[in-house]
Design a protein around this motif. Structure first.
Motif, mmCIF file in Angstrom:
data_model
loop_
_atom_site.group_PDB
_atom_site.id
_atom_site.type_symbol
_atom_site.label_atom_id
_atom_site.label_comp_id
_atom_site.label_asym_id
_atom_site.label_seq_id
_atom_site.Cartn_x
_atom_site.Cartn_y
_atom_site.Cartn_z
ATOM 1 N N LEU A 199 0.307 2.307 4.965
ATOM 2 C CA LEU A 199 -0.960 2.336 5.492
ATOM 3 C C LEU A 199 -1.224 0.808 5.991
ATOM 4 C CD1 LEU A 199 -3.219 4.491 5.230
ATOM 5 C CD2 LEU A 199 -4.266 3.117 3.010
ATOM 6 N N ASP A 200 -2.072 0.860 6.980
ATOM 7 C CA ASP A 200 -2.390 -0.571 7.686
ATOM 8 C C ASP A 200 -3.944 -0.148 8.013
ATOM 9 O OD1 ASP A 200 -2.820 -2.491 9.249
ATOM 10 O OD2 ASP A 200 -0.967 -2.279 10.454
ATOM 11 N N TYR A 201 -4.639 -0.794 7.395
ATOM 12 C CA TYR A 201 -6.198 -0.486 7.892
ATOM 13 C C TYR A 201 -7.182 -1.997 7.752
ATOM 14 C CZ TYR A 201 -7.091 -0.913 2.910
ATOM 15 O OH TYR A 201 -7.179 -1.149 1.623
ATOM 16 N N TYR A 202 -8.135 -1.759 8.391
ATOM 17 C CA TYR A 202 -9.095 -3.036 8.193
ATOM 18 C C TYR A 202 -10.390 -2.524 7.216
ATOM 19 C CZ TYR A 202 -7.368 -5.292 12.107
ATOM 20 O OH TYR A 202 -6.180 -6.218 13.012
ATOM 21 N N LEU A 203 -10.572 -3.603 6.343
ATOM 22 C CA LEU A 203 -11.375 -3.034 5.451
ATOM 23 C C LEU A 203 -12.715 -2.538 5.676
ATOM 24 C CD1 LEU A 203 -10.734 -5.913 2.372
ATOM 25 C CD2 LEU A 203 -10.695 -3.311 2.128
ATOM 26 N N GLU A 204 -13.225 -3.466 6.648
ATOM 27 C CA GLU A 204 -14.650 -3.204 7.496
ATOM 28 C C GLU A 204 -14.587 -1.902 7.868
ATOM 29 O OE1 GLU A 204 -17.342 -4.958 10.734
ATOM 30 O OE2 GLU A 204 -16.381 -6.570 9.438
ATOM 31 N N VAL A 213 -5.334 -4.907 5.471
ATOM 32 C CA VAL A 213 -4.506 -4.734 4.590
ATOM 33 C C VAL A 213 -3.321 -3.679 4.854
ATOM 34 C CG1 VAL A 213 -4.208 -3.412 2.031
ATOM 35 C CG2 VAL A 213 -6.343 -4.758 2.676
ATOM 36 N N ILE A 214 -2.079 -4.331 4.657
ATOM 37 C CA ILE A 214 -0.904 -3.440 4.789
ATOM 38 C C ILE A 214 -0.329 -3.136 3.564
ATOM 39 C CG2 ILE A 214 1.417 -3.514 5.978
ATOM 40 C CD1 ILE A 214 0.192 -5.485 8.105
ATOM 41 N N VAL A 215 -0.083 -1.914 3.667
ATOM 42 C CA VAL A 215 0.626 -1.324 2.396
ATOM 43 C C VAL A 215 1.991 -1.024 2.431
ATOM 44 C CG1 VAL A 215 0.283 0.353 0.593
ATOM 45 C CG2 VAL A 215 -1.945 -0.475 1.661
ATOM 46 N N LEU A 229 -0.815 -8.288 2.369
ATOM 47 C CA LEU A 229 0.371 -7.332 2.228
ATOM 48 C C LEU A 229 0.517 -7.155 0.868
ATOM 49 C CD1 LEU A 229 2.919 -6.353 3.814
ATOM 50 C CD2 LEU A 229 4.104 -8.446 3.010
ATOM 51 N N ILE A 230 0.446 -5.802 0.500
ATOM 52 C CA ILE A 230 0.484 -5.504 -0.837
ATOM 53 C C ILE A 230 1.617 -4.230 -1.130
ATOM 54 C CG2 ILE A 230 -1.994 -5.870 -1.246
ATOM 55 C CD1 ILE A 230 -2.536 -3.054 -1.582
ATOM 56 N N LEU A 247 -4.432 4.771 -5.205
ATOM 57 C CA LEU A 247 -4.022 6.151 -4.604
ATOM 58 C C LEU A 247 -2.676 5.864 -3.893
ATOM 59 C CD1 LEU A 247 -7.432 7.004 -2.557
ATOM 60 C CD2 LEU A 247 -6.262 8.202 -4.635
ATOM 61 N N ARG A 248 -2.207 5.149 -3.295
ATOM 62 C CA ARG A 248 -1.115 5.359 -2.380
ATOM 63 C C ARG A 248 0.180 4.798 -3.219
ATOM 64 N NH1 ARG A 248 -2.665 8.301 1.591
ATOM 65 N NH2 ARG A 248 -4.570 7.514 2.529
#
Length: 295
Positions: A206-211, A196-198, A31-32, A283-284
């Motif tokens: 943003l909510d995404y899987y690194l892979e 990662v949840i931004v 969570l960033i 970026l975000r």
């Protein structure tokens, strides 16, 4: 755990707005967000310390607010546990054993011995790093399904941080715990996070899987033969950084076509690179955007 449309206002400040996501077993979620964005408020609302203005948090389909007994499957490790300083190791164990019925005391003491932490001591006698490690061991010994860790490695030396990171990876694999870590140390999150949840403003940006991101996107460092940047680059890529005429780009759409067009320009430098959490943060969440034209 399902977080649905959480909103929270504190002193007329909208801290959380319509925040929704689900947590899955055996995943580590980073969570960033910028300082003060509401990461700790989100954790506090997810655990019932704060009541939301609207929205809900459910474990196994039951609201933690209407069915507080389900919170036995959840633990929030705050960034400071100083209120336990006067307690001994054994008194902390006794307290949590009464609250968490699945507390694995044998596992707890096994880990104390592994990391050479004393069984008979007061918490105040531990260094900051050893105290952080102690509470991390305690958290994973509770056998909860969901762990929320708020800046668990803040201010610790590199040796202790490596021990904790390795411990988290091993224990998540063993117990299939779902762990959410709020931290500013993006390089360390990089080594352990699946997802990662931004947070930006009061919302999820943003909510995404690194892979998955790395499979569908490309990070490219490129330098062109002239100072002019092709229009397709400006339109089809996001600019991560610039060093003179060397540009680092993130391409998230039509990557194959973009790379083909890029190579057709015969750049003097072309290098594919690994996408990092820091790239997404830059970026975000950066205040200033980099301009292609500033040469």
């Amino acid at each position: 755990m399902k977080v649905s449309h959480l909103s929270k206002t504190i002193e007329k400040n909208q801290v959380l707005q319509d925040v929704s996501f689900e947590l899955r077993p055996g995943e580590i979620t980073a969570l960033i967000g910028r300082n003060g964005v509401g990461k700790t408020t989100l954790f506090s609302t997810m655990t019932g310390i704060y009541l939301p203005d609207s929205g809900d948090v459910e474990i196994d389909g039951k609201s933690i607010y209407r069915h507080p007994e389900v919170k036995e499957g959840l633990f929030f490790l705050e960034d400071s546990m100083n209120y336990f300083n006067t307690y001994s190791v054994k008194s902390v164990v006794r307290m949590y054993r009464t609250i968490y019925k699945e507390f694995d005391e044998a596992f707890f003491y096994q880990l104390l011995d592994r990391f050479e932490l004393p069984r008979h001591a007061k918490i105040i006698s531990f260094s900051k790093g050893r105290k952080a490690l102690f509470f991390m061991i305690l958290a994973f010994s509770l056998n909860v399904d969901y762990l929320l860790l708020d800046e668990p490695m803040d201010g610790l030396d590199v040796i202790i941080r490596k021990e904790i990171l390795q411990f988290i990876i091993e224990t998540v694999a063993l117990k299939k715990t779902s762990v959410v870590i709020a931290s500013h140390r993006l390089d360390e999150l990089e080594s352990i996070a699946d997802r990662v949840i931004v947070l930006k403003g009061s919302r999820i940006e943003l909510d995404y899987y690194l892979e998955e991101l790395r499979a569908s996107s490309m990070k490219i460092q490129v330098a062109f033969r002239t100072k002019f940047i092709p229009d397709f680059v400006k339109e089809g890529a996001e600019l991560l950084s610039r060093n003179g005429r060397i540009y680092t780009l993130l391409v998230t759409k039509n990557t194959e076509g973009f790379i083909e067009a890029l190579k057709a320009e015969k750049p003097v430098l072309y290098e594919e690179m690994l996408i990092t959490i820091e790239d997404i943060f830059t970026l975000r969440l950066a205040d200033d955007k980099i301009d292609y034209y500033e040469l």
